[in-house]
Design a protein around this motif. Structure first.
Motif, PDB file in Angstrom:
ATOM      1  N   UNK A  12     -20.247   0.916 -21.807  1.00 42.00           N
ATOM      2  CA  UNK A  12     -21.084   1.913 -22.486  1.00 42.00           C
ATOM      3  C   UNK A  12     -21.750   2.845 -21.466  1.00 42.00           C
ATOM      4  N   UNK A  13     -21.160   3.008 -20.311  1.00 37.98           N
ATOM      5  CA  UNK A  13     -21.787   3.827 -19.272  1.00 37.98           C
ATOM      6  C   UNK A  13     -22.118   5.211 -19.823  1.00 37.98           C
ATOM      7  N   UNK A  14     -23.316   5.711 -19.536  1.00 35.50           N
ATOM      8  CA  UNK A  14     -23.697   7.046 -20.048  1.00 35.50           C
ATOM      9  C   UNK A  14     -22.734   8.140 -19.584  1.00 35.50           C
ATOM     10  N   UNK A  15     -22.189   7.981 -18.371  1.00 39.10           N
ATOM     11  CA  UNK A  15     -21.237   8.985 -17.877  1.00 39.10           C
ATOM     12  C   UNK A  15     -20.023   9.093 -18.792  1.00 39.10           C
ATOM     13  N   UNK A  40     -21.953   9.953 -23.060  1.00 42.11           N
ATOM     14  CA  UNK A  40     -22.593  11.254 -23.308  1.00 42.11           C
ATOM     15  C   UNK A  40     -21.582  12.366 -23.586  1.00 42.11           C
ATOM     16  N   UNK A  41     -20.611  12.579 -22.680  1.00 42.79           N
ATOM     17  CA  UNK A  41     -19.623  13.626 -23.001  1.00 42.79           C
ATOM     18  C   UNK A  41     -18.786  13.276 -24.237  1.00 42.79           C
ATOM     19  N   UNK A  42     -18.610  11.989 -24.471  1.00 36.97           N
ATOM     20  CA  UNK A  42     -17.831  11.579 -25.640  1.00 36.97           C
ATOM     21  C   UNK A  42     -18.516  12.060 -26.921  1.00 36.97           C
ATOM     22  N   UNK A  43     -19.848  12.033 -26.909  1.00 37.55           N
ATOM     23  CA  UNK A  43     -20.607  12.423 -28.099  1.00 37.55           C
ATOM     24  C   UNK A  43     -20.723  13.932 -28.231  1.00 37.55           C
ATOM     25  N   UNK A  44     -20.713  14.645 -27.109  1.00 34.42           N
ATOM     26  CA  UNK A  44     -21.051  16.060 -27.165  1.00 34.42           C
ATOM     27  C   UNK A  44     -19.864  16.995 -26.941  1.00 34.42           C
ATOM     28  N   UNK A  45     -18.810  16.492 -26.377  1.00 34.39           N
ATOM     29  CA  UNK A  45     -17.741  17.374 -25.918  1.00 34.39           C
ATOM     30  C   UNK A  45     -16.462  17.089 -26.712  1.00 34.39           C
ATOM     31  N   UNK A  46     -16.210  17.910 -27.734  1.00 31.85           N
ATOM     32  CA  UNK A  46     -15.089  17.613 -28.638  1.00 31.85           C
ATOM     33  C   UNK A  46     -13.723  17.528 -27.927  1.00 31.85           C
ATOM     34  N   UNK A  47     -13.374  18.494 -27.053  1.00 29.64           N
ATOM     35  CA  UNK A  47     -12.055  18.386 -26.415  1.00 29.64           C
ATOM     36  C   UNK A  47     -11.885  17.078 -25.648  1.00 29.64           C
ATOM     37  N   UNK A  48     -12.942  16.647 -24.974  1.00 26.30           N
ATOM     38  CA  UNK A  48     -12.863  15.381 -24.248  1.00 26.30           C
ATOM     39  C   UNK A  48     -12.724  14.223 -25.235  1.00 26.30           C
ATOM     40  N   UNK A  49     -13.502  14.255 -26.294  1.00 36.69           N
ATOM     41  CA  UNK A  49     -13.456  13.166 -27.273  1.00 36.69           C
ATOM     42  C   UNK A  49     -12.064  13.064 -27.901  1.00 36.69           C
ATOM     43  N   UNK A  50     -11.459  14.206 -28.142  1.00 40.58           N
ATOM     44  CA  UNK A  50     -10.104  14.213 -28.701  1.00 40.58           C
ATOM     45  C   UNK A  50      -9.109  13.592 -27.748  1.00 40.58           C
ATOM     46  N   UNK A  51      -9.257  13.964 -26.485  1.00 41.09           N
ATOM     47  CA  UNK A  51      -8.353  13.437 -25.462  1.00 41.09           C
ATOM     48  C   UNK A  51      -8.515  11.923 -25.365  1.00 41.09           C
ATOM     49  N   UNK A  52      -9.759  11.457 -25.395  1.00 44.36           N
ATOM     50  CA  UNK A  52      -9.981  10.006 -25.337  1.00 44.36           C
ATOM     51  C   UNK A  52      -9.347   9.334 -26.554  1.00 44.36           C
ATOM     52  N   UNK A  53      -9.507   9.969 -27.719  1.00 43.63           N
ATOM     53  CA  UNK A  53      -8.992   9.357 -28.946  1.00 43.63           C
ATOM     54  C   UNK A  53      -7.481   9.186 -28.884  1.00 43.63           C
ATOM     55  N   UNK A  54      -6.776  10.139 -28.303  1.00 42.74           N
ATOM     56  CA  UNK A  54      -5.322  10.075 -28.300  1.00 42.74           C
ATOM     57  C   UNK A  54      -4.740   9.515 -27.008  1.00 42.74           C
ATOM     58  N   UNK A  55      -5.352   9.807 -25.883  1.00 42.64           N
ATOM     59  CA  UNK A  55      -4.688   9.553 -24.595  1.00 42.64           C
ATOM     60  C   UNK A  55      -5.229   8.340 -23.844  1.00 42.64           C
ATOM     61  N   UNK A  56      -6.262   7.701 -24.374  1.00 44.41           N
ATOM     62  CA  UNK A  56      -6.801   6.530 -23.678  1.00 44.41           C
ATOM     63  C   UNK A  56      -6.593   5.306 -24.565  1.00 44.41           C
ATOM     64  N   UNK A  86      -7.631  -1.094 -22.569  1.00 45.57           N
ATOM     65  CA  UNK A  86      -7.290  -1.929 -21.425  1.00 45.57           C
ATOM     66  C   UNK A  86      -7.781  -3.340 -21.770  1.00 45.57           C
ATOM     67  N   UNK A  87      -7.216  -4.338 -21.093  1.00 45.30           N
ATOM     68  CA  UNK A  87      -7.692  -5.693 -21.417  1.00 45.30           C
ATOM     69  C   UNK A  87      -9.141  -5.924 -20.980  1.00 45.30           C
ATOM     70  N   UNK A  88      -9.628  -5.061 -20.096  1.00 44.64           N
ATOM     71  CA  UNK A  88     -11.052  -5.105 -19.731  1.00 44.64           C
ATOM     72  C   UNK A  88     -11.733  -3.930 -20.424  1.00 44.64           C
ATOM     73  N   UNK A  89     -12.765  -4.245 -21.202  1.00 44.05           N
ATOM     74  CA  UNK A  89     -13.365  -3.232 -22.077  1.00 44.05           C
ATOM     75  C   UNK A  89     -13.917  -2.028 -21.321  1.00 44.05           C
ATOM     76  N   UNK A  90     -14.343  -2.231 -20.080  1.00 48.20           N
ATOM     77  CA  UNK A  90     -14.955  -1.127 -19.340  1.00 48.20           C
ATOM     78  C   UNK A  90     -13.911  -0.182 -18.752  1.00 48.20           C
TER      79      UNK A  90
END
Lengths: 172, 554
Positions: free
Chosen positions: B304-307, B310-326, B329-333
């Motif tokens: 849950x690192x703020x780094x 925070x962008x995940x909550x505020x930055x739509x293009x980044x959030x989209x990329x995370x949703x599709x491209x990430x 991993x077997x380790x949650x962090x």
């Protein structure tokens, strides 16, 4: 890659190499019978003949000479020779074209499963670029296609100092 | 990662020497074209439409940053500054010069890379799950087994002149991300009741001219017998596979002609001779191989690192990329990052030297220096701390590498097609580009959800069109390019082949026809239902009706 269009050519006596060690070029003392229907020559029993498998199988065991070898084509099953292998001095494997890889498996079966220890000869479309791999499958005699240089082929036996599977434990 | 030793290094060096000599003899007229051809193919060298093409092996899709930099250097020095990642997780250089190929191979050998058996009628590069070793849903890491099979199959002397090419895939996950059922041999990791490791073996799958889903040959093969059993399959194939007709020479035709039971009987008889024999693998070998693939010592970190948050909550293009491209991993962090080589307007799978170098740098900075290549023609950074994701995304953006469309319509899988390949009947890249352009709107793509679109320029099916939810096949009719559409293909555990929906279309019609297929889906889908599930539920009828009307062409 159907049956070869041309009649099978007899190996050239001047193009026999033996991977050894020591790797060397030696004359070929064998007389190759290529046509299964050809009659045996006079005095055949004392001659070093290599017969096609079909001819060999057609003869009753009492009529076979211990001087003779047998050669197989790509579709021939080496296991039909099982009873004869302990005393056969030579088994030839014909390569109608170098891209027909069945002869490699024939060699492996003869050396591995059938425990054949006599001379195992590749002949036909045998080129220098394949000799390393043929030797690795158990051929200890290679009759090169006559346009191939025996010296170059002897050299090509050393294309790799690496050996397949050597890195894997217990593999060999 | 596997560390290549002196044996591996010696092999690639000897191979370079051997091939340089063969090339020299060919150029000097001492080696006939027919005799050189199989030799160059076994070194990945094709003679293509504009120039020779060199296909370099990326064993089970794993690269070090150093190797990727070398590929970038080769792209710059010997090609036109880019390379093409393929659906078999290799890389192709489309503009090399024949006489420079030995020099390229020598360069590759300095980083233990080569082009051995990337073509020809032999055992090809082994492929696996691009998330191997890090996926959260994994049963076991398939890479040690891939490496064992790689060592066995490299220059395996008995199997260099098979009736036809031979492809092996190995997967370790609950979900099959390696398309194992579309390979000549597909091995999926299994545990028996006692917890012993083994593999379910499928045989006779493949795409190409006669697409088939692999059939289950052995539900559980103990891992010690992997080589013995594979050798038994190959031996049966080498002896009995058809050699009279190259279109009927793959093992799938032998399996079909004999029937699965008779084929399995042959393999069992063959295996009986080698079972427990000298090529049986022992625990020491597995332990030694597994040691190469130990997970890196990743520090504990805050998922849950703020780094990250925070962008995940505020930055739509980044959030989209995370949703599709990430992916998890077997380790949650940590996350598994897919870098899409699907920038609109660029041929799918293409990467420039600069892009490769950037990915190599980022892999070193954020992901232990390791890169994977996926069979969907994307790159993967297997372990990135979530706190680093935003910085990584920001860096990828600078070179057009942050396209957030993994698994969406924009993630088109596509072969080089008629622009490059001399086998192709039709161009594929311009059609893929027109589709990407038509559906550029990310909101629409995200609304459509997971959708796989695969395209091939000929029946050889390098673009794997049969397993696309929507597949496109380029065909030639009276010297004109036409495009046939298939629907309902699927990889993974529910593997299925797509079926042709009807008469082919001209290139310019294709985007519109796809739009019509998507309209039907959007109108008929149930909540949360993805495209392929709707197709399976309602069948082809409604889609055909929309596209062809009452039997008329659109």
């Amino acid at each position: 890659m159907n049956a070869p269009a041309q009649p099978i050519a007899a190996p050239s006596a001047q193009h026999l190499i033996r991977p050894g060690p020591p790797a060397r070029c030696t004359p070929d003392p064998w007389i190759w019978q290529l046509d299964p229907a050809a009659p045996l020559p006079p005095d055949a029993a004392r001659q070093p003949l290599v017969l096609p498998l079909a001819h060999w199988l057609a003869l009753s065991p009492t009529r076979r000479s211990p001087c003779w070898g047998v050669w197989l084509g790509p579709v021939d099953d080496p296991e039909v020779l099982l009873p004869d292998l302990p005393t056969l001095p030579l088994v030839g494997v014909h390569f109608p074209v170098f891209t027909d890889g069945r002869g490699y498996t024939t060699a492996r079966l003869l050396r591995g499963r059938c425990c054949y220890r006599g001379e195992l000869r590749a002949f036909g479309d045998v080129l220098r670029d394949q000799v390393y791999f043929l030797a690795r499958c158990g051929f200890d005699a290679l009759s090169l296609r006559p346009d191939q240089s025996p010296e170059a082929a002897l050299q090509a036996l050393g294309d790799y100092s690496w050996e397949p599977l050597k890195g894997l434990a217990h593999a060999g | 990662m596997y560390r290549y030793n002196e044996t591996d290094q010696r092999l690639v060096e000897e191979r370079v020497r051997q091939f340089a000599d063969q090339m020299q003899r060919f150029l000097a007229g001492q080696l006939a074209e027919d005799e050189f051809r199989p030799l160059r193919l076994q070194n990945g060298l094709y003679i293509q439409r504009h120039a020779p093409m060199l296909r370099v092996a990326i064993p089970y899709g794993t690269l070090s940053a150093r190797q990727l930099r070398k590929l970038a250097g080769i792209a710059r020095l010997y090609d036109r500054g880019y390379g093409h990642f393929t659906t078999r997780s290799n890389i192709q250089f489309n503009w090399v010069r024949l006489e420079e190929v030995p020099a390229i191979l020598a360069e590759l050998a300095t980083v233990q890379m080569h082009a051995i058996q990337t073509s020809g009628n032999c055992i090809r590069n082994i492929t696996t799950d691009q998330f191997a070793g890090v996926a959260a849903d994994e049963l076991l890491d398939p890479r040690p087994y891939c490496e064992i099979v790689r060592q066995w199959s490299t220059l395996a002397p008995e199997f260099l002149f098979l009736p036809r090419k031979f492809k092996i895939a190995i997967a370790g996950g609950a979900e099959d991300r390696a398309a194992t059922r579309f390979h000549d041999i597909g091995a999926q990791a299994r545990l028996d009741e006692a917890g012993n490791v083994g593999f379910a073996i499928h045989v006779g799958g493949g795409l190409g001219r006669t697409p088939m889903v692999g059939q289950l040959l052995k539900p559980f093969l103990p891992r010690a017998e992997l080589i013995n059993y594979f050798e038994a399959i190959l031996r049966v194939y080498n002896r009995h596979g058809r050699r009279d007709n190259k279109y009927k020479a793959r093992i799938k035709i032998l399996v079909k002609d004999l029937g699965l039971e008779a084929f399995a009987r042959e393999v069992e008889q063959e295996w009986a001779w080698s079972r427990g024999g000298p090529n049986t693998l022992d625990e020491t070998t597995f332990a030694r191989m597994e040691a190469f693939f130990q997970p890196p010592a990743l520090p504990e970190d805050d998922p849950q690192a703020p780094a990250y948050l925070e962008p995940l909550a505020t930055h739509t293009p980044f959030a989209r990329w995370v949703a599709r491209n990430v992916a998890p991993h077997r380790r949650a962090a940590y996350g598994i990052v897919s870098i899409a080589l699907k920038q609109p307007g660029v041929p799918p799978g293409d990467a420039t030297a600069e892009q490769m170098e950037l990915v190599a740098d980022l892999a070193e900075r954020y992901s232990g220096g390791e890169i994977r290549v996926s069979h969907e023609q994307n790159l993967v950074l297997p372990q990135v701390a979530r706190r680093d994701l935003f910085a990584l995304w920001d860096a990828l953006r600078t070179r057009g590498l942050a396209t957030p469309t993994i698994g969406l319509l924009g993630d088109v899988v596509c072969c080089p097609g008629g622009d490059f390949c001399s086998l192709a009947n039709a161009r594929s890249i311009p059609v893929a580009a027109a589709i990407q352009q038509r559906f550029e709107d990310l909101d629409y793509q995200f609304d459509l959800g997971p959708l796989e679109l695969n395209m091939s320029g000929c029946v050889n099916a390098c673009g794997h069109h049969h397993i696309g939810h929507i597949g496109i096949l380029g065909v030639d009719k009276n010297n004109q390019e036409w495009y046939q559409l298939t629907l309902g293909g699927r990889e993974g555990n529910g593997a299925a082949l797509g079926r042709v929906i009807g008469p082919a279309f001209a290139a310019e019609q294709v985007p519109e026809v796809i739009a019509q297929l998507l309209e039907v889906y959007v109108a008929q889908r149930q909540p949360e239902e993805i495209f392929i599930d709707t197709v399976e539920r309602i069948g082809h009828g409604p889609f055909k009706a929309r596209v062809y009307g009452a039997g008329d062409r659109p």
